[in-house]
Design an enzyme around this catalytic site. Sequence first.
Site, PDB file in Angstrom:
ATOM      1  N   TYR A 213       0.768  -1.055   0.011  1.00 20.28           N
ATOM      2  CA  TYR A 213       0.009  -0.149  -0.040  1.00 20.28           C
ATOM      3  C   TYR A 213       0.992   1.249   0.109  1.00 20.28           C
ATOM      4  O   TYR A 213       1.706   1.504   0.954  1.00 20.28           O
ATOM      5  CB  TYR A 213      -0.904  -0.094   1.088  1.00 20.28           C
ATOM      6  CG  TYR A 213      -1.772   1.150   1.345  1.00 20.28           C
ATOM      7  CD1 TYR A 213      -1.846   2.171   0.596  1.00 20.28           C
ATOM      8  CD2 TYR A 213      -2.643   1.079   2.423  1.00 20.28           C
ATOM      9  CE1 TYR A 213      -2.819   3.161   0.822  1.00 20.28           C
ATOM     10  CE2 TYR A 213      -3.585   1.904   2.384  1.00 20.28           C
ATOM     11  CZ  TYR A 213      -3.683   3.413   1.811  1.00 20.28           C
ATOM     12  OH  TYR A 213      -4.660   4.040   2.082  1.00 20.28           O
TER      13      TYR A 213
ATOM     14  N   LYS B 172      -0.830  -1.382  -4.278  1.00 16.49           N
ATOM     15  CA  LYS B 172      -2.043  -0.191  -4.191  1.00 16.49           C
ATOM     16  C   LYS B 172      -1.499   0.976  -3.941  1.00 16.49           C
ATOM     17  O   LYS B 172      -0.674   1.136  -3.374  1.00 16.49           O
ATOM     18  CB  LYS B 172      -2.865  -0.698  -3.011  1.00 16.49           C
ATOM     19  CG  LYS B 172      -4.112   0.265  -2.954  1.00 16.49           C
ATOM     20  CD  LYS B 172      -4.563   0.299  -1.545  1.00 16.49           C
ATOM     21  CE  LYS B 172      -5.862   1.376  -1.413  1.00 16.49           C
ATOM     22  NZ  LYS B 172      -5.850   1.459   0.046  1.00 16.49           N
TER      23      LYS B 172
ATOM     24  N   ILE C 158      -9.714  -0.368  -5.007  1.00 18.01           N
ATOM     25  CA  ILE C 158     -10.054  -0.561  -3.576  1.00 18.01           C
ATOM     26  C   ILE C 158     -10.770   0.854  -3.279  1.00 18.01           C
ATOM     27  O   ILE C 158     -10.058   2.105  -3.545  1.00 18.01           O
ATOM     28  CB  ILE C 158      -9.024  -0.725  -2.539  1.00 18.01           C
ATOM     29  CG1 ILE C 158      -8.510  -2.023  -2.834  1.00 18.01           C
ATOM     30  CG2 ILE C 158      -9.311  -0.316  -1.077  1.00 18.01           C
ATOM     31  CD1 ILE C 158      -7.132  -2.361  -2.007  1.00 18.01           C
TER      32      ILE C 158
END
Length: 319
Positions: A136, A164, A209
Amino acid sequence: MNPDIFSGTIPALMTPCKPDRTPDFDRLVAKARELVSLGMSAVVYCGSMGDWPLLTDAWRMEGVERLVKAGIKVVVGTGAVNTATAVAIAAHSEKVGAHGLMVIPRLLSRGTVPAAQKAHFKAVLAAAPSLPAVIYNSPYYGYSTKADLFFQIRAEHPNLVGFKEFGGFKDLSYAGEMITSGSDDIKLMIGVDTAVYHGYVNCNADGAITGIGNVLPREVLHLTALCKAAMAGDAEARRLAYELDQAMQVLSEVDAGPDLVLFFKHMLVLQGDESFRLHFNESDALSPAQAGFIAKQFALFNAWYADWSRQPVAMKYAA
């Protein structure tokens, strides 16, 4: 290692709060089931949307276990102020049958040191070697993972299957060009709601997401379908995807701010869901101006979408 868990539209769940300021896990599971039934491919728990800094480790683990037992595909956030806690969360996630990890960088202590971040990432990945994981990347965490470090870690930990990106347009472009486009088994997940169109159409993203997807799941899935059609060269879908993405921008922008959970919970309350009215800190609240602003923008978007979606050409792509 199957990276396909990171190929769909995945809402980052918020944690409902009881009057005694403890998690309402029954409502958490109910919300996850609702979103998956509408077409979401999985859920994330517990990222920043889930208020992970405000939850005990035991609460976080209980939430993961409850979701797994309910048959929900779960990607688990590993945010922590020390590596040992992140490792424990990752190991627990693998033990109870979660489906993936969202590996958040080391925070506060030596957070800007590449060697420290490398050791942190490796420890978390090693704690759950059977779970596919994405790093992330977020400017809010104070550290930016670049291609050289990503590939160094991936060479030793094949469960690192993707990235991500929460940093916005420029960072998404970097990730798409330098990290994820060289192999179909390396996934790029769009991590901020303002960049859905850009991430899919300009950066070859595999999935997203989403925060606003908790509030507007059908509309976000509609946008995703349009973007994927645009990626295949459909000019009509590309135009419509841009229109929908732009119309959603003001609501999506709260995803990139410190009050994101407060805003998204407030929008759910505006929809009539009282289970998201409370926060873990009683003093956490939108100002009257913030609440009034988002209520008007929310009403505006809903009116616009109701009118825009009457076009037969738009609904052709609806999920």
